[in-house]
Write an enzyme that holds these catalytic residues in place. Structure first.
Site, PDB file in Angstrom:
ATOM      1  N   LYS A  16      11.355 -10.766  10.910  1.00 55.07           N
ATOM      2  CA  LYS A  16      11.200 -10.071  12.204  1.00 55.07           C
ATOM      3  C   LYS A  16       9.817  -9.426  12.215  1.00 55.07           C
ATOM      4  O   LYS A  16       9.582  -8.392  11.592  1.00 55.07           O
ATOM      5  CB  LYS A  16      12.285  -9.003  12.327  1.00 55.07           C
ATOM      6  CG  LYS A  16      12.732  -8.690  13.741  1.00 55.07           C
ATOM      7  CD  LYS A  16      11.673  -8.118  14.644  1.00 55.07           C
ATOM      8  CE  LYS A  16      11.481  -6.640  14.520  1.00 55.07           C
ATOM      9  NZ  LYS A  16      10.393  -6.123  15.386  1.00 55.07           N
ATOM     10  N   CYS A  56      -1.020   1.651   4.899  1.00 57.74           N
ATOM     11  CA  CYS A  56      -0.104   2.604   4.261  1.00 57.74           C
ATOM     12  C   CYS A  56      -0.759   3.268   3.063  1.00 57.74           C
ATOM     13  O   CYS A  56      -0.378   4.365   2.692  1.00 57.74           O
ATOM     14  CB  CYS A  56       1.181   1.898   3.865  1.00 57.74           C
ATOM     15  SG  CYS A  56       0.865   0.421   2.920  1.00 57.74           S
ATOM     16  N   GLU A  84       8.911  -0.375   1.664  1.00 58.70           N
ATOM     17  CA  GLU A  84       7.514  -0.005   1.462  1.00 58.70           C
ATOM     18  C   GLU A  84       7.155   0.846   2.664  1.00 58.70           C
ATOM     19  O   GLU A  84       6.930   0.331   3.750  1.00 58.70           O
ATOM     20  CB  GLU A  84       6.665  -1.270   1.358  1.00 58.70           C
ATOM     21  CG  GLU A  84       5.349  -1.040   0.675  1.00 58.70           C
ATOM     22  CD  GLU A  84       4.279  -0.628   1.650  1.00 58.70           C
ATOM     23  OE1 GLU A  84       4.181   0.604   1.921  1.00 58.70           O
ATOM     24  OE2 GLU A  84       3.564  -1.490   2.141  1.00 58.70           O
ATOM     25  N   GLU A 125       1.584  11.488   7.747  1.00 60.87           N
ATOM     26  CA  GLU A 125       0.818  10.241   7.814  1.00 60.87           C
ATOM     27  C   GLU A 125       0.294  10.066   9.246  1.00 60.87           C
ATOM     28  O   GLU A 125       1.078   9.964  10.191  1.00 60.87           O
ATOM     29  CB  GLU A 125       1.699   9.052   7.447  1.00 60.87           C
ATOM     30  CG  GLU A 125       0.934   7.739   7.475  1.00 60.87           C
ATOM     31  CD  GLU A 125       1.780   6.551   7.029  1.00 60.87           C
ATOM     32  OE1 GLU A 125       2.891   6.385   7.556  1.00 60.87           O
ATOM     33  OE2 GLU A 125       1.314   5.805   6.159  1.00 60.87           O
TER      34      GLU A 125
END
Ligand code: NDP
Length: 579
Positions: A267, A375, A341, A471
């Site tokens: 996906k 990331c 992750e 973040e």
């Protein structure tokens, strides 16, 4: 995810695709228009404005972009370049080796971040499509299926072939990710695409090496019991990937799953569905049996339906911590396996003895690469106080020199952020930092179409401010000074995340000891963004569970079966008679 293969170290020089052609002259305006679809399949064709001086499609064809030119109204004094890489793109779901519309015929629009205009429409999978895809994956991996019976050597050949095909179609794939994500074409061509090919080639080495063990029983008779461990594919894998490295992320999930003998439902993110569909095409060409890889394009609802599907044995996910949490909840219902992750707020420590120009360049690369949408972005910088001002000034200078622009422009260093919403989120962190009294350089959205945001450096922020703790996922660096080694390590570890960290120093002993103390899945010393298919990658705490890449990355798609055979006790004597 960071840059998987260093741009400069990639097998193709950044200049090789576009350097030969005057792209800056060709794509000389960010205005993009589109026209009605030419065929009945749902799609939107992308047209870039072509300068009158370049009216031949030859340059683009040679560059692998396969362009054709259609002349528009003479009054516009422009020609329009039709990038047929999009015209040839499949826009439907890939299920059981066939292209199929969504059951409800819903569509999903992908936008071009450089302009905000529509790039393509693809099928929007609903729950019934997810059912079909999971059923196809289940059937393709069933005992006795072609995939199940395939020898490790044959599986390895298919994986190598996919890697080769990615290389052969590198220009087109890079262009798709450039248009869909906004990243500079030269970066996609020199970084993302070769890295995706490398993952398939690396993983192609594993099928023949996934041996188990003969285990001598600790408490039983060594001759009576034959005990073996047998690694078996975990089954149907749901691979849910984000938009920051569209092709590479897909490869990073699909290749190890296939190496382990699993089947996959992929996906892609709703913002960047195109290269996943192109990858599906290539796997078909490589001879992957139907149903072994399925691709369902859609939104978060599609991802949630996939994560909750009882036919899925394992979910491998890269994305936000929040969605990671919801995936864990979905998987907990029937205890399905999960690899996560998630994000990061990675600290980078610069000691006073470091090679400062190298540290400044490294720190800038750590945060500004890929628009800061990685990331592993080195978003928190801790600098030894005596050199703090010098290092921050050097990074500010580098940030100011970064050229924002359309990814197709060969002079572009940094593309737009992925969407208007995401840019608004990034800017809100900067606004709240300024409101809290921090000094912010850069970070302005230029007055042009697209979702651009200039790189920013923040100093003097409250250590508890959101820009320091959370973040941002944009080109925003927060810098703070430290005085002692202990203080630097404590500041670096003061985060719920633990994905990556960096240390810049000339002292290898200091680097090693600090590296051992940092709570992060990867620690880079005098470097950043060095990732490789052979290196395990993943995070601690809020950065996720498990490791991708390397042997650990393949093991994540295997179950260990213990097989114990009681051979009975035999008397030594005459050989048994024939029956
Ligand atoms: P998401 O976590 O929402 O998206 C990642 C993937 O998960 C996409 O394919 C998304 O689909 C899918 N998804 C969304 N909701 C669900 C759900 N409930 N169940 C299953 N799958 C789902 O990230 P965003 O794109 O919204 O980005 C938000 C933030 O996440 C960023 O600002 C950044 O902080 C972080 N992030 C981290 C990444 C990393 O590399 N670790 C990558 C991307 C984002 P869809 O796109 O269709 O919604």
């Amino acid at each position: 995810m960071g840059q998987p293969i260093g741009e400069a170290g990639g097998p193709t020089s950044p200049a090789s695709l576009l350097g030969k052609y005057p792209v800056k002259d060709v794509i000389n305006t960010p205005r993009i228009s589109h026209h009605a679809p030419r065929c009945s399949r749902p799609q939107t064709l992308y047209l870039a404005t072509l300068a009158p001086s370049v009216k031949s499609d030859r340059g683009y064809a040679e560059a692998g972009i396969c362009a054709s030119v259609s002349r528009m109204s003479a009054t516009t004094h422009t020609d329009r370049l039709h990038l047929s890489c999009l015209e040839d793109m499949p826009h439907e779901l890939f299920i059981g080796g066939k292209w199929t519309p969504a059951d409800n015929h819903r569509l999903l629009t992908s936008f071009r971040p450089s302009t905000g205009e529509t790039l393509a429409t693809v099928a929007h999978a609903g729950a019934s499509d997810v059912n079909r895809a999971v059923a196809a994956a289940g059937a393709a991996g069933r005992p006795g299926s072609r995939w199940h019976r395939m020898s490790p050597a044959a599986r390895s050949r298919v994986l190598h072939r996919i890697g080769d095909l990615i290389g052969e179609h590198a220009d087109r794939l890079a262009l798709l990710d450039c248009l869909d994500n906004g990243k500079p074409l030269r970066v996609a061509r020199a970084g993302d695409v070769p890295a995706a090919a490398a993952v398939f080639h690396y993983m192609a080495g594993w099928p023949g090496r996934l041996n188990g063990e003969h285990v001598p029983l600790y408490t039983g008779s060594p001759e009576r019991h034959l005990a073996l461990t047998v690694p078996e594919p975990v089954g149907v894998v749901a691979a849910i990937v984000p938009w920051n490295f569209p092709l590479y992320m897909a490869a990073a999930k699909v290749a190890p799953a296939l190496a382990a003998g699993c089947t996959v439902v992929l996906k892609p993110a709703e913002q960047t569905p195109l290269s996943a569909l192109a990858l599906a095409q290539l796997t078909q060409e490589a001879g992957l049996p139907p149903g072994v890889l399925n691709v369902v394009t859609g939104d978060g609802g599609t991802g949630a339906a996939l994560a909750a599907h009882p036919g899925v044995d394992k979910i491998t996910f890269t994305g936000s911590t929040e969605v990671g949490r919801s995936i864990v909840r979905a998987a907990a219902v029937d205890f399905r396996r999960v690899t996560l992750e998630l994000g990061g707020k990675s600290p980078n420590i610069v000691f006073g003895d470091a090679d400062l120009p190298r540290a400044m360049a490294g720190a800038a690369h750590a945060i500004f690469y890929n628009q800061g949408e990685t990331c592993v972005a080195g978003s928190r910088l801790y600098v030894h106080r005596p050199v703090f001002d010098e290092v921050v000034a050097g990074i500010r200078e580098r940030a100011a020199a970064i050229r924002l622009g359309d990814g197709l422009d060969r002079d572009t260093d940094m593309g737009p952020l992925i969407s208007a919403e995401h840019r608004a989120r990034v800017l809100s962190y900067l606004r709240s930092a300024r409101d809290g009294g921090a000094q912010v350089s850069g970070g302005h959205p230029p007055d042009t179409p697209g979702f651009f945001c200039a790189p920013a450096v923040v100093t003097g922020a409250d250590p508890q401010a959101p820009v320091v703790r959370e973040e941002v996922f944009g080109p925003v660096l927060v810098a703070e000074p430290f005085d002692t080694v202990q203080e630097a390590v404590a500041m670096a570890n003061d985060s719920p995340y633990g994905l990556a960290a960096g240390v810049f120093t000339r002292d290898p002993g200091l680097a090693h000891q600090v590296g051992r103390r940092l709570r992060a899945g990867t620690v880079w010393i005098n470097s950043w963004h060095v990732l490789d298919p052979a290196l395990p990658f993943g995070g601690m705490r809020a950065s996720g569970w498990g490791r991708e890449m390397g042997r650990a990355g393949v093991d994540a798609f295997l179950e260990t079966k213990t097989l114990v055979n009681d051979l009975g006790s035999h008397q030594w004597g005459p050989a048994p008679a024939a029956k």
